[in-house]
Scaffold this motif. Structure first.
Motif, short mmCIF file in Angstrom:
data_model
loop_
_atom_site.label_atom_id
_atom_site.label_comp_id
_atom_site.label_asym_id
_atom_site.label_seq_id
_atom_site.Cartn_x
_atom_site.Cartn_y
_atom_site.Cartn_z
N MET A 1 -2.70 112.86 -37.02
CA MET A 1 -1.28 112.84 -36.64
C MET A 1 -1.12 113.25 -35.19
O MET A 1 -1.88 114.06 -34.67
CB MET A 1 -0.49 113.81 -37.53
CG MET A 1 -0.47 113.46 -39.00
SD MET A 1 0.31 114.76 -39.97
CE MET A 1 2.01 114.59 -39.40
N SER A 2 -0.12 112.63 -34.49
CA SER A 2 0.19 113.04 -33.12
C SER A 2 0.76 114.45 -33.14
O SER A 2 1.20 114.94 -34.18
CB SER A 2 1.19 112.08 -32.50
OG SER A 2 2.44 112.20 -33.16
N LEU A 3 0.78 115.06 -31.95
CA LEU A 3 1.29 116.43 -31.87
C LEU A 3 2.75 116.47 -32.30
O LEU A 3 3.18 117.37 -33.02
CB LEU A 3 1.14 116.94 -30.43
CG LEU A 3 1.58 118.38 -30.17
CD1 LEU A 3 0.79 119.34 -31.04
CD2 LEU A 3 1.43 118.73 -28.71
N GLY A 4 3.54 115.46 -31.86
CA GLY A 4 4.95 115.41 -32.25
C GLY A 4 5.13 115.29 -33.75
O GLY A 4 5.99 115.94 -34.34
N SER A 5 4.29 114.46 -34.39
CA SER A 5 4.38 114.30 -35.84
C SER A 5 4.00 115.58 -36.56
O SER A 5 4.58 115.94 -37.58
CB SER A 5 3.47 113.15 -36.30
OG SER A 5 3.91 111.93 -35.76
N LYS A 6 3.01 116.28 -36.03
CA LYS A 6 2.61 117.56 -36.63
C LYS A 6 3.75 118.57 -36.55
O LYS A 6 3.99 119.32 -37.50
CB LYS A 6 1.37 118.13 -35.91
CG LYS A 6 0.07 117.43 -36.28
CD LYS A 6 -1.10 118.12 -35.60
CE LYS A 6 -2.43 117.48 -36.00
NZ LYS A 6 -3.57 118.15 -35.35
N VAL A 7 4.43 118.58 -35.41
CA VAL A 7 5.55 119.51 -35.24
C VAL A 7 6.66 119.19 -36.23
O VAL A 7 7.20 120.07 -36.90
CB VAL A 7 6.09 119.47 -33.79
CG1 VAL A 7 7.38 120.28 -33.68
CG2 VAL A 7 5.05 120.00 -32.83
N LEU A 8 7.00 117.89 -36.36
CA LEU A 8 8.07 117.50 -37.26
C LEU A 8 7.68 117.75 -38.71
O LEU A 8 8.48 118.23 -39.51
CB LEU A 8 8.41 116.02 -37.04
CG LEU A 8 9.11 115.71 -35.71
CD1 LEU A 8 9.25 114.21 -35.53
CD2 LEU A 8 10.47 116.37 -35.64
N ARG A 136 -1.52 128.56 -40.41
CA ARG A 136 -0.49 128.40 -39.37
C ARG A 136 -1.07 127.74 -38.13
O ARG A 136 -0.45 126.85 -37.55
CB ARG A 136 0.10 129.76 -38.98
CG ARG A 136 1.09 130.33 -39.98
CD ARG A 136 1.68 131.63 -39.46
NE ARG A 136 2.42 131.40 -38.21
CZ ARG A 136 2.72 132.35 -37.34
NH1 ARG A 136 2.31 133.60 -37.54
NH2 ARG A 136 3.40 132.07 -36.25
N LYS A 137 -2.25 128.16 -37.71
CA LYS A 137 -2.87 127.58 -36.51
C LYS A 137 -3.16 126.11 -36.72
O LYS A 137 -3.04 125.30 -35.80
CB LYS A 137 -4.15 128.34 -36.16
CG LYS A 137 -4.77 127.88 -34.83
CD LYS A 137 -5.90 128.78 -34.42
CE LYS A 137 -6.48 128.32 -33.08
NZ LYS A 137 -5.51 128.46 -31.98
N GLN A 138 -3.57 125.76 -37.94
CA GLN A 138 -3.84 124.36 -38.27
C GLN A 138 -2.56 123.58 -38.58
O GLN A 138 -2.61 122.39 -38.88
CB GLN A 138 -4.80 124.29 -39.46
CG GLN A 138 -6.17 124.88 -39.18
CD GLN A 138 -6.95 125.18 -40.45
OE1 GLN A 138 -6.51 124.87 -41.56
NE2 GLN A 138 -8.13 125.78 -40.29
N MET A 139 -1.42 124.29 -38.54
CA MET A 139 -0.09 123.72 -38.81
C MET A 139 -0.02 123.10 -40.21
O MET A 139 0.63 122.09 -40.43
CB MET A 139 0.28 122.70 -37.73
CG MET A 139 0.27 123.28 -36.32
SD MET A 139 0.97 122.24 -35.05
CE MET A 139 2.72 122.60 -35.26
N LYS A 140 -0.68 123.76 -41.17
CA LYS A 140 -0.65 123.30 -42.55
C LYS A 140 0.45 124.07 -43.30
O LYS A 140 0.20 124.86 -44.22
CB LYS A 140 -2.01 123.52 -43.21
CG LYS A 140 -3.11 122.65 -42.60
CD LYS A 140 -4.45 122.86 -43.29
CE LYS A 140 -5.52 121.95 -42.71
NZ LYS A 140 -6.85 122.15 -43.35
#
Length: 477
Positions: A1-8, A136-140
């Motif tokens: 996933m792109s960074l933007g998609s990960k954030v969303l 959290r660091k892995q944005m999971k």
């Protein structure tokens, strides 16, 4: 996933986590508030400062340091895991030995036994800190959401069952212990990370270079945030403490839930953008405007309908909490934006300036509280409001210095929203002077008028919210 998609995606799941937990807490609190007394809540509230500060000490700022570090190793994670566990055991022994004196300070013998049991949360929580930080660091955030919501749901059933059987304050104690145990246990299963039997003093020293200052800053912050509870518990009755605790809890739900959701996702993002100040500034600007656009009108309508709302939710025995809640909501206007600026500076590794300025911020809080106490508990709460404004201004000035996002730019984005929120609230108040409307009707009218004016006036904050919502819906598909 792109960074933007990960954030969303992270925003969606962090929102589900936070709002799901908040919904459960809110529902459970409604049930328990009718089964328990203000004095029961006051008992737990008196001990919060000791437990919160101890929990910050256990984490030691290392959690944020591990997230801020670009590529932490297994040795890093294992070292901090064992440090957290050992230090939690040490702090529990300290609290255990001090519990009789703390009970004596508040003139409530029951607090000694409560603290001895409740303090076990420190040890239990320490077992899951690293697993949570890795996720959290892995944005999971999907996994974090599952852990938090399921743990609180199970523990809530336990707490309600015990309250129904007359255990009083102990139902709150056991509910918190169960939540900590379920949470830590589930994190071990979901995160699938296990410590290696290694310990590196080099790692500890390296991470303390960032985390140490953040730790000291957070300790001062938590002490001062909970200091008013200590003063109220000592100077006033446990009933007054219960009213304050309930008002603060409802205020935190309204003013801090959304900002905390956004910061849970944005801090890892800010850390990834630490070498691109332009992108960091854009992300920070959007966060500030989205938060203010949603929270400011919410605060205004809550102040307006505070009396019927609290009586409807908790019953008339909680009417004493109404003026406390309204005053705290005013402070929420500034508190909701504090951490947005704070963590943007922390993401750049500027923990030392944050630490230095914390002495000024929290020193001023002491002054405001001790001056305000001369006018009773209301004066104390207004001192908290002035302190919240002061803290917001300091954090905004630090962001201006390190992120090149000036205070003038922030105010340019939030002042129109503040003025619109205030104007619509005043119009609705005048309308209620002629016709006393149900609080549900007030909410519908307020939201409708607010959004229509924001749309017609083309508020930038409204456009940001609409853009974010549109992207979230597309991502969901």
């Amino acid at each position: 996933m792109s960074l933007g998609s990960k954030v969303l995606s992270g925003t969606i799941w962090a929102s589900l986590d936070r709002f799901g937990t908040i919904f459960l807490q809110f529902f459970v609190n409604l049930v328990l508030a009718r089964l328990l007394t203000p004095a029961d809540y006051g008992c737990i509230g008196m001990l919060s400062i000791f437990l919160v500060v101890s929990q910050v000490l256990v984490d030691g700022g290392f959690g944020s340091a591990l997230i801020q570090k670009k590529e932490p190793t297994q040795i890093d994670y294992s070292t901090i895991f064992f440090w957290n566990l050992l230090f939690a055991c040490f702090l529990y022994v300290v609290l255990f030995l001090l519990s009789p004196y703390i009970a004596l300070f508040f003139k409530m013998p029951l607090l000694s036994d409560v603290l001895k049991v409740l303090g076990l949360i420190l040890i239990i929580n320490s077992l899951g800190i690293i697993q949570n930080n890795r996720l959290r660091k892995q944005m999971k955030f999907k996994k974090i959401s599952f852990v938090n919501v399921s743990s609180f749901f199970i523990s809530s059933l336990v707490g309600i069952y015990l309250a129904c059987h007359g255990l009083g304050v102990w139902s709150l104690v056991i509910m918190q212990l169960c939540n900590a145990m379920f949470n830590a246990g589930t994190l071990w299963v979901v995160a699938r990370w296990y410590p290696s039997f290694v310990f590196s003093f080099r790692t500890l020293k390296e991470l303390f270079g960032f985390g140490g200052y953040l730790l000291a800053s957070n300790i001062l912050q938590e002490i001062c945030k909970n200091l008013q509870g200590l003063i109220i518990g000592r100077k006033f009755s446990s009933v007054e403490m219960g009213f304050y605790s309930q008002a603060k809890k409802l205020d935190d739900i309204a003013c801090l839930t959304l900002p905390n959701v956004i910061m849970q996702v944005m801090f890892p993002l800010y850390s990834q953008l630490q070498n691109d100040l332009k992108q960091l500034k854009n992300a920070l600007n959007m966060s500030v405007q989205v938060i203010s656009f949603v929270i400011f009108p919410l605060i205004a309508i809550l102040i307006l309908i505070a009396h019927p709302l609290i009586c409807f939710l908790y019953g008339h025995k909680w009417e004493g909490a109404i003026p406390y809640f309204q005053i705290l909501c005013v402070g929420g206007l500034f508190a909701c934006l504090q951490n947005v600026n704070y963590y943007a500076v922390a993401a750049l590794g500027k923990s030392k300036p944050l630490f230095r300025w914390s002495f000024y911020k929290w020193g001023m809080l002491f002054i405001f509280l001790f001056v305000g106490i001369h006018w009773g508990i209301h004066g104390l709460l207004w001192g908290m409001v002035i302190s919240s404004l002061n803290i917001y201004l300091v954090n905004a000035l630090l962001v201006s210095k390190y992120c090149h996002y000036s205070l003038a730019e922030q105010l340019k984005g939030v002042l129109p929203v503040f003025c619109l929120s205030l104007i619509v609230a005043m119009l609705l108040w005048l309308l209620n002077q002629q016709w006393l409307l149900p609080f549900g009707v007030n909410i519908v009218i307020y939201i409708t008028v607010y959004i229509m004016i924001a749309y017609v006036a083309r508020f930038k904050a409204f456009e940001y919210c609409f853009l974010l919502l549109n992207k979230l819906l597309k991502l969901d598909k």
